[in-house]
Design a protein around this motif. Structure first.
Motif, PDB file in Angstrom:
ATOM      1  N   ASP A   1      19.826 105.606 -33.407  1.00 53.18           N
ATOM      2  CA  ASP A   1      21.281 105.714 -33.562  1.00 53.18           C
ATOM      3  C   ASP A   1      21.935 106.780 -32.550  1.00 53.18           C
ATOM      4  N   ALA A   2      22.932 105.965 -31.485  1.00 55.75           N
ATOM      5  CA  ALA A   2      23.677 106.668 -31.071  1.00 55.75           C
ATOM      6  C   ALA A   2      24.140 108.434 -31.417  1.00 55.75           C
ATOM      7  N   ALA A   3      24.373 109.359 -30.707  1.00 56.63           N
ATOM      8  CA  ALA A   3      25.234 110.540 -32.277  1.00 56.63           C
ATOM      9  C   ALA A   3      26.438 110.597 -31.399  1.00 56.63           C
ATOM     10  N   ASN A   4      27.495 110.857 -32.038  1.00 59.76           N
ATOM     11  CA  ASN A   4      28.931 111.659 -31.466  1.00 59.76           C
ATOM     12  C   ASN A   4      29.225 111.722 -29.666  1.00 59.76           C
ATOM     13  N   ASN A   5      29.473 111.277 -29.567  1.00 56.65           N
ATOM     14  CA  ASN A   5      30.166 110.853 -28.360  1.00 56.65           C
ATOM     15  C   ASN A   5      31.281 111.493 -27.999  1.00 56.65           C
ATOM     16  N   VAL A   6      32.365 112.287 -28.715  1.00 54.55           N
ATOM     17  CA  VAL A   6      33.525 112.901 -28.094  1.00 54.55           C
ATOM     18  C   VAL A   6      33.699 114.609 -28.292  1.00 54.55           C
ATOM     19  N   PHE A   7      33.714 115.456 -26.998  1.00 52.69           N
ATOM     20  CA  PHE A   7      33.963 116.232 -26.731  1.00 52.69           C
ATOM     21  C   PHE A   7      35.238 116.982 -26.233  1.00 52.69           C
TER      22      PHE A   7
ATOM     23  N   SER B   1      29.160 104.676 -27.936  1.00 54.94           N
ATOM     24  CA  SER B   1      27.960 104.720 -27.396  1.00 54.94           C
ATOM     25  C   SER B   1      27.017 105.697 -26.990  1.00 54.94           C
ATOM     26  N   PRO B   2      25.859 105.436 -27.104  1.00 54.19           N
ATOM     27  CA  PRO B   2      25.405 106.130 -25.510  1.00 54.19           C
ATOM     28  C   PRO B   2      25.240 106.351 -24.405  1.00 54.19           C
ATOM     29  N   ASN B   3      25.331 105.438 -23.900  1.00 52.64           N
ATOM     30  CA  ASN B   3      26.218 105.413 -22.329  1.00 52.64           C
ATOM     31  C   ASN B   3      27.448 105.478 -21.992  1.00 52.64           C
ATOM     32  N   ILE B   4      28.356 106.125 -23.053  1.00 50.33           N
ATOM     33  CA  ILE B   4      30.260 106.654 -22.981  1.00 50.33           C
ATOM     34  C   ILE B   4      29.995 108.327 -23.103  1.00 50.33           C
ATOM     35  N   VAL B   5      30.539 108.886 -22.594  1.00 51.20           N
ATOM     36  CA  VAL B   5      30.990 109.788 -23.223  1.00 51.20           C
ATOM     37  C   VAL B   5      32.412 110.219 -23.198  1.00 51.20           C
TER      38      VAL B   5
ATOM     39  N   THR C   1      20.064 115.280 -13.653  1.00 49.58           N
ATOM     40  CA  THR C   1      19.452 114.109 -12.876  1.00 49.58           C
ATOM     41  C   THR C   1      20.635 112.911 -13.778  1.00 49.58           C
ATOM     42  N   THR C   2      21.627 113.151 -14.750  1.00 46.13           N
ATOM     43  CA  THR C   2      21.886 112.070 -14.319  1.00 46.13           C
ATOM     44  C   THR C   2      23.710 111.407 -14.459  1.00 46.13           C
ATOM     45  N   LYS C   3      23.125 110.287 -13.965  1.00 46.84           N
ATOM     46  CA  LYS C   3      24.627 109.667 -12.783  1.00 46.84           C
ATOM     47  C   LYS C   3      25.875 109.381 -13.622  1.00 46.84           C
ATOM     48  N   PHE C   4      27.193 109.888 -13.338  1.00 50.26           N
ATOM     49  CA  PHE C   4      28.635 109.340 -14.224  1.00 50.26           C
ATOM     50  C   PHE C   4      29.128 108.966 -13.725  1.00 50.26           C
ATOM     51  N   GLU C   5      29.871 107.707 -14.126  1.00 51.94           N
ATOM     52  CA  GLU C   5      31.437 107.246 -13.162  1.00 51.94           C
ATOM     53  C   GLU C   5      32.312 107.291 -13.944  1.00 51.94           C
TER      54      GLU C   5
ATOM     55  N   GLU D   1      22.923 102.170 -13.049  1.00 55.61           N
ATOM     56  CA  GLU D   1      21.815 102.297 -13.576  1.00 55.61           C
ATOM     57  C   GLU D   1      21.405 103.556 -14.851  1.00 55.61           C
ATOM     58  N   ASP D   2      21.388 102.878 -15.661  1.00 55.26           N
ATOM     59  CA  ASP D   2      20.918 104.529 -17.043  1.00 55.26           C
ATOM     60  C   ASP D   2      22.150 105.512 -17.170  1.00 55.26           C
ATOM     61  N   GLY D   3      23.143 105.161 -16.417  1.00 53.02           N
ATOM     62  CA  GLY D   3      23.834 106.428 -16.351  1.00 53.02           C
ATOM     63  C   GLY D   3      25.487 106.222 -17.351  1.00 53.02           C
ATOM     64  N   ILE D   4      25.731 106.985 -17.350  1.00 52.52           N
ATOM     65  CA  ILE D   4      27.193 107.358 -18.735  1.00 52.52           C
ATOM     66  C   ILE D   4      28.456 107.228 -17.953  1.00 52.52           C
ATOM     67  N   LEU D   5      29.399 106.146 -18.628  1.00 52.93           N
ATOM     68  CA  LEU D   5      30.863 106.129 -18.262  1.00 52.93           C
ATOM     69  C   LEU D   5      31.338 107.326 -19.111  1.00 52.93           C
ATOM     70  N   LEU D   6      32.204 108.102 -18.106  1.00 53.41           N
ATOM     71  CA  LEU D   6      33.088 109.248 -18.803  1.00 53.41           C
ATOM     72  C   LEU D   6      34.323 108.679 -18.487  1.00 53.41           C
ATOM     73  N   LEU D   7      35.041 108.688 -19.508  1.00 56.88           N
ATOM     74  CA  LEU D   7      36.530 108.570 -20.357  1.00 56.88           C
ATOM     75  C   LEU D   7      36.805 109.868 -20.910  1.00 56.88           C
ATOM     76  N   SER D   8      37.995 109.862 -19.980  1.00 52.86           N
ATOM     77  CA  SER D   8      39.142 110.987 -20.354  1.00 52.86           C
ATOM     78  C   SER D   8      39.914 110.896 -21.236  1.00 52.86           C
TER      79      SER D   8
END
Length: 322
Positions: free
Chosen positions: A60-66, A244-248, A103-107, A213-220
């Motif tokens: 399961d996805a870890a907590n993704n709130v920073f 979600s694992p594809n959201i930070v 090596t991770t793509k962020f959007e 693809e396989d990147g992370i959507l970054l929400l501020s």
């Protein structure tokens, strides 16, 4: 005596966030938020490493709130926005201390201001609306080039499904359509339960659409604690539907204020027990503390500098406006 750090002030923008261009690791040695930049990058690097391992092992996805924690005017928004710019700027591959991020793509999408939210305009709907706006802008600009037709079709369908589920979750669907069919009612309610999974799939398709693809959507999310009426609802919606694992999620907050709001929420919820002296306010404060530790873990918090740190820093004033 100075601490070797520099505050950058731009004429005409004294009370507005300053987004720094973190060009390299050396920049952080003199940047006013250099320590904070290193802390958040270390946290995110660890998170991305765990994320990759969790995906491979179907965990399961870890907590993704920073969370950027500080008083009003302490620079939370500036720091958060500068980090967002770095993560989406394709420069981290040159930062040797953070190999997982390199090596991770962020959007990302526009920064989210929770101050306008109410009972009918919630944070989940706003995220999806901003994501759809970005999708349409890319479409109109044809910058997606020759996007795979199947991806485009599936992405549009995913937006429609998530929007329908959000309406179900908020109750708008019931009010507008006047559900007569009990079976359809139950079916639509089950969609609300699956909203988190549907958002996860939507983000996956969106990242494919933007060729990350396989990147992370970054929400501020800026100053979530300013909306006293809805802050507790927003935190719970984030926890339920946006982990979600594809959201930070980068979150700016004054946690003391958020704790006060949560205390009020629990006090109202358990008013009967409090009035009957079955529980005391210390129990309410304990529940708030436990919730905030779960929502915004201690090891994923970045604390802004204290006031005396700024007093010991140098100042550079830019005359150029804009």
């Amino acid at each position: 005596m100075t601490n070797g750090r520099v505050i950058h002030i731009r004429m005409g923008m004294v009370n507005q966030p300053i987004v720094e261009d973190i060009a390299n690791e050396a920049f952080m040695d003199s940047a006013i938020f250099g320590n904070q930049y290193r802390q958040i990058l270390t946290m995110l690097n660890r998170y991305v490493k765990y994320r990759k391992n969790a995906t491979e092992r179907n965990i399961d996805a870890a907590n993704n709130v920073f969370t950027f924690v500080g008083e009003r005017g302490s620079g939370k928004t500036s720091c958060m926005s500068s980090v967002s710019r770095l993560l989406t700027g394709n420069r981290l591959k040159d930062f040797t201390a953070y190999p997982q991020l390199g090596t991770t793509k962020f959007e990302t999408i526009d920064i989210i201001d929770p101050s306008y939210f109410d009972e009918k305009h919630n944070i989940v709907a706003t995220v999806i609306a901003k994501l759809f706006k970005s999708f349409r802008q890319i479409e109109d600009a044809n910058s997606h080039e020759k996007c795979n037709f199947d991806v485009h079709r599936d992405l549009v369908a995913a937006f429609a499904r998530v929007q329908k589920n959000i309406m179900c979750l908020l109750g708008d669907h019931a009010e507008e359509d006047g559900w007569d069919d009990d079976i359809e009612n139950l079916s639509d309610m089950s969609m609300a339960v699956d909203l988190r999974e549907d958002i996860n799939r939507l983000v996956d398709l969106y990242m494919k659409f933007v060729k990350k693809e396989d990147g992370i959507l970054l929400l501020s999310i800026d100053d979530i604690d300013l909306n006293i009426d809805e802050a507790d609802t927003m935190t719970e919606q984030i926890r339920k539907y946006l982990v979600s694992p594809n959201i930070v999620i980068l979150l700016a907050a004054k946690l003391d204020q958020l704790a006060t709001i949560m205390n009020l929420h629990y006090s109202e919820k358990y008013r009967y027990l409090i009035d009957k002296q079955r529980i005391g306010f210390d129990t309410v404060e304990e529940m708030t503390g436990q919730y905030l530790v779960k929502f915004a873990p201690e090891d994923q918090r970045v604390y802004m500098p204290a006031a005396d740190f700024y007093m010991e820093s140098g100042i550079e004033i830019e005359n150029k406006i804009g």
